[in-house]
Motif scaffolding. Structure first.
Motif, PDB file in Angstrom:
ATOM      1  N   ASN B 250       0.829  -1.211   0.000  1.00 40.54           N
ATOM      2  CA  ASN B 250       0.000   0.000   0.000  1.00 40.54           C
ATOM      3  C   ASN B 250       0.866   1.266   0.000  1.00 40.54           C
ATOM      4  OD1 ASN B 250      -2.474   1.219  -0.244  1.00 40.54           O
ATOM      5  ND2 ASN B 250      -2.916   1.212   1.949  1.00 40.54           N
ATOM      6  N   ASN B 251       2.067   1.143  -0.538  1.00 41.67           N
ATOM      7  CA  ASN B 251       2.935   2.317  -0.667  1.00 41.67           C
ATOM      8  C   ASN B 251       2.540   3.166  -1.863  1.00 41.67           C
ATOM      9  OD1 ASN B 251       4.401   1.417   1.485  1.00 41.67           O
ATOM     10  ND2 ASN B 251       6.087   0.589   0.265  1.00 41.67           N
ATOM     11  N   THR B 252       1.959   2.520  -2.876  1.00 40.10           N
ATOM     12  CA  THR B 252       1.415   3.260  -4.018  1.00 40.10           C
ATOM     13  C   THR B 252       0.030   2.716  -4.308  1.00 40.10           C
ATOM     14  OG1 THR B 252       2.463   1.712  -5.558  1.00 40.10           O
ATOM     15  CG2 THR B 252       3.607   3.787  -5.171  1.00 40.10           C
ATOM     16  N   LEU B 253      -0.800   3.568  -4.851  1.00 43.60           N
ATOM     17  CA  LEU B 253      -2.169   3.169  -5.167  1.00 43.60           C
ATOM     18  C   LEU B 253      -2.175   2.407  -6.485  1.00 43.60           C
ATOM     19  CD1 LEU B 253      -5.163   3.373  -4.361  1.00 43.60           C
ATOM     20  CD2 LEU B 253      -5.273   5.442  -5.742  1.00 43.60           C
ATOM     21  N   TYR B 254      -2.852   1.264  -6.489  1.00 46.77           N
ATOM     22  CA  TYR B 254      -2.893   0.447  -7.699  1.00 46.77           C
ATOM     23  C   TYR B 254      -3.657   1.137  -8.824  1.00 46.77           C
ATOM     24  CZ  TYR B 254      -3.910  -3.159 -11.037  1.00 46.77           C
ATOM     25  OH  TYR B 254      -4.007  -3.846 -12.214  1.00 46.77           O
ATOM     26  N   ALA B 255      -3.142   1.017 -10.046  1.00 48.50           N
ATOM     27  CA  ALA B 255      -3.874   1.344 -11.271  1.00 48.50           C
ATOM     28  C   ALA B 255      -3.402   0.321 -12.296  1.00 48.50           C
ATOM     29  CB  ALA B 255      -3.563   2.759 -11.737  1.00 48.50           C
ATOM     30  N   ASP B 256      -4.263  -0.014 -13.273  1.00 47.04           N
ATOM     31  CA  ASP B 256      -3.889  -1.069 -14.217  1.00 47.04           C
ATOM     32  C   ASP B 256      -2.533  -0.794 -14.889  1.00 47.04           C
ATOM     33  OD1 ASP B 256      -6.142  -2.482 -13.624  1.00 47.04           O
ATOM     34  OD2 ASP B 256      -7.293  -1.818 -15.367  1.00 47.04           O
ATOM     35  N   SER B 257      -2.207   0.464 -15.085  1.00 47.33           N
ATOM     36  CA  SER B 257      -0.942   0.818 -15.741  1.00 47.33           C
ATOM     37  C   SER B 257       0.213   0.990 -14.763  1.00 47.33           C
ATOM     38  CB  SER B 257      -1.117   2.109 -16.538  1.00 47.33           C
ATOM     39  OG  SER B 257      -2.065   1.931 -17.560  1.00 47.33           O
ATOM     40  N   GLU B 260       3.781   0.947 -15.833  1.00 45.95           N
ATOM     41  CA  GLU B 260       4.256   1.936 -16.813  1.00 45.95           C
ATOM     42  C   GLU B 260       4.628   3.259 -16.176  1.00 45.95           C
ATOM     43  OE1 GLU B 260       1.021   2.084 -19.736  1.00 45.95           O
ATOM     44  OE2 GLU B 260       0.811  -0.060 -19.366  1.00 45.95           O
ATOM     45  N   ILE B 261       4.372   3.409 -14.878  1.00 47.42           N
ATOM     46  CA  ILE B 261       4.656   4.710 -14.249  1.00 47.42           C
ATOM     47  C   ILE B 261       5.730   4.608 -13.186  1.00 47.42           C
ATOM     48  CG2 ILE B 261       2.584   6.017 -14.728  1.00 47.42           C
ATOM     49  CD1 ILE B 261       1.266   4.926 -12.308  1.00 47.42           C
TER      50      ILE B 261
END
Lengths: 313, 261
Positions: B250-257, B260-261
């Motif tokens: 939970n250090n970064t919020l999930y997104a399908d991409s 790529e970021i």
């Protein structure tokens, strides 16, 4: 030991997005603190309040809204009346009648309203669609073209139409674009990512993460707004540092508490006041959770919410 | 929790190309490596100029300004045994994207690098060993405490000491691997930051095996609370593993991409 107050200011900040031009232009976002926490660091751009006008006119609106616009005979006058509301920062035009599953009003009708309104007021404009992704793409494309130079917000691109909508609004016509998800944090972020992959600078995006009326699954709305701002500020997540605009009025005036007549439920009291209460309560809750702008309908709500914001800044 | 910090290790004078570029003060090969690492997702870049006994100060200043000017003041780890060179580098360092990292101090002969970091408001990598590899975690944690105290006595924020358990090579020290991971857990329980040269573990292994071992180890280490590592960011499998672990933590919020970021 003396108390050492520690500021809750973050090292990250929400991007500032400007809509409109000239004296009336409004800036959304820019803060580096939790929502409304102006005691941690100054909030340069207070949350803004927009007034919603739909192409249905005011026939089916509550008494208070109908009365406010009484006597207006064209869209220009309606826009001026809306702009004159105490506390109004921008206007939102929404084209419900264009929905192919409803009246299917042609795009030309939408454009006629847009042109009349744009000619009558210098308030910043937000152009909302009819919720049909395909028809919205058409309306947005024409609206963005017709309003070139006005720096309007096209509200908003969705998963189904973001490529066309974002490219046309921002890249072709220099407007701002909304990124719409329905109370889904992961999709909210994903849309920002893919819209920026189309070539849109993230400084041109405003998020529309969706809402519900207070009491109607609203805790999901709050947790979504909370999580977005926590990631944007606490985790310095560049893909979520867009200001958020929330269409509150459209939701709250559709629930039973705002529509059931006093004759049907006498214990609830006058319907107009009830509707205002629902609208104000929901608006303040989304502002307290991180929205940078709310869209409202009733003049009393607009005046109340803008006053509350002013008092809190 | 903050996102895992990757420190790109590829600007290192052990590489003949980089060594030559540093000798000639030729920016191109260095900037090329910097760009590759940043494109691959590195947060910090390590700049290793070697012992640089003769022209260390001049060389580090040149390297810092050359890289920061070209890449929007990318934050750097200044890596050399020459203390004066580190100080010289910090004197021209732009902090807008993050404090400089002093790479590195230990609990033995290089302990004064903690003082150097404290005096310059820098982060310091604190290697939990003195003379040779720590025999066990009792010794590691003793070094950790000593260095933590030394830093704090000089006004450092504990979060600016990044403790390095010293990753050990599997081929030869396989039985010590879990101990290293336990040390990371102990740092984490003390809410301390940690880092290290993770790919040490796979030294001497076939080239195609190393990304697999490094990825497995980084996942286990992140599970135990590792907050940073000095890595080759051009290792795609490793970077994908780090990004995926950041999602689970939970250090970064999930997104399908998210990859790529």
């Amino acid at each position: 030991m003396p108390f050492n107050g520690k500021s809750g200011k973050f090292n990250a900040a929400i991007r500032t997005v400007e809509i409109g031009t000239g004296d009336k232009a409004v800036k959304l976002g820019g803060e580096c603190v939790a929502p409304l926490y102006s005691f941690d660091a100054p909030i340069e751009n207070a949350p803004k309040v927009g007034v919603l006008i739909t192409d249905h006119g005011f026939e089916n609106e509550s008494e208070g809204i109908k009365a406010y616009y009484e006597g207006c005979s064209n869209w220009g006058e309606i826009a001026q009346r809306a702009a004159a509301m105490e506390g109004a920062d921008f206007l939102v035009l929404k084209f419900d009648k264009a929905d192919p599953n409803g009246e299917n009003a042609p795009v030309e009708d939408c454009l006629a309203i847009i042109n009349e309104v744009a000619a009558a007021t210098d308030m910043p404009l937000v152009i909302a669609g009819c919720k049909n992704a395909e028809k919205d793409a058409e309306i947005f494309n024409k609206a963005a073209e017709a309003l070139q130079g006005k720096n309007v917000l096209i509200f908003s691109a969705k998963e189904e139409n973001y490529k066309g909508v974002a490219a046309s609004a921002v890249l072709a016509y220099g407007q701002k674009v909304g990124a719409e998800s329905s109370v889904d944090i992961n999709l909210a972020k994903q849309l920002n990512v893919v819209i920026s992959q189309v070539g849109v600078d993230m400084g041109n995006i405003v998020m529309n993460v969706g809402t519900a009326t207070a009491g109607y699954g609203f805790e999901y709305v709050v947790s979504t707004l909370d999580r977005v701002k926590a990631a944007a500020l606490g985790q310095d997540d560049a893909q979520l540092q867009m200001p958020i605009m929330t269409n509150v009025g459209d939701e709250t005036w559709a629930v039973k508490e705002s529509t059931a007549s006093e004759a049907d439920i006498p214990a609830w009291g006058p319907v107009d006041a009830r509707g205002v209460n629902m609208e104000v309560a929901t608006a303040m809750a989304v502002l307290a959770s991180g929205s940078n702008a709310v869209i409202l309908k009733h003049p009393t709500s607009v005046a109340t919410v803008s006053k509350l914001i002013k008092e809190l800044m | 929790m903050a996102k895992f910090v990757t420190i790109g290790e590829r600007i290192h004078c052990i590489s003949p190309v980089i060594r030559k570029a540093m000798e000639e003060m030729n920016p191109e090969p260095i900037l090329k490596r910097a760009k590759e690492q940043l494109d691959a997702g590195a947060t910090y870049l390590d700049v290793n100029i070697g012992p640089a006994e003769n022209n260390g100060e001049e060389l580090m200043k040149w390297a810092v300004t050359t890289i920061q000017d070209a890449f929007d003041n990318v934050p750097l780890a200044l890596d050399t045994a020459n203390k004066k060179a580190i100080e010289a580098g910090i004197s021209v360092y732009n902090r807008s994207k993050g404090k400089p990292i002093v790479n590195s101090a230990d609990a033995g002969g290089r302990i004064e690098n903690i003082d150097l970091a404290a005096a310059n408001d820098a982060i310091v990598i604190a290697l939990c060993s003195a003379e040779g590899i720590a025999a066990d975690n009792d010794e590691r944690m003793m070094h950790c405490q000593n260095m933590l105290e030394r830093g704090m006595m000089q006004g450092m924020d504990p979060s600016d000491l990044w403790f390095d358990p010293l990753f050990l090579v599997v081929k030869g020290m396989q039985d010590k691997q879990m101990e290293v991971l336990e040390a990371i857990k102990m740092f984490s329980d003390m809410e301390l930051n940690s880092t290290g040269g993770l790919s040490n573990n796979s030294n001497g292994m076939p080239k195609h095996i190393r990304p697999i071992m490094d990825s497995a180890l980084v996942a286990m280490a992140m599970m135990n609370g590792l907050t940073s590592a000095i890595v080759n960011p051009c290792d795609l499998r490793l970077m994908e593993t780090i990004k995926s672990c950041d999602i689970f933590k939970n250090n970064t919020l999930y997104a399908d991409s998210y990859l790529e970021i």
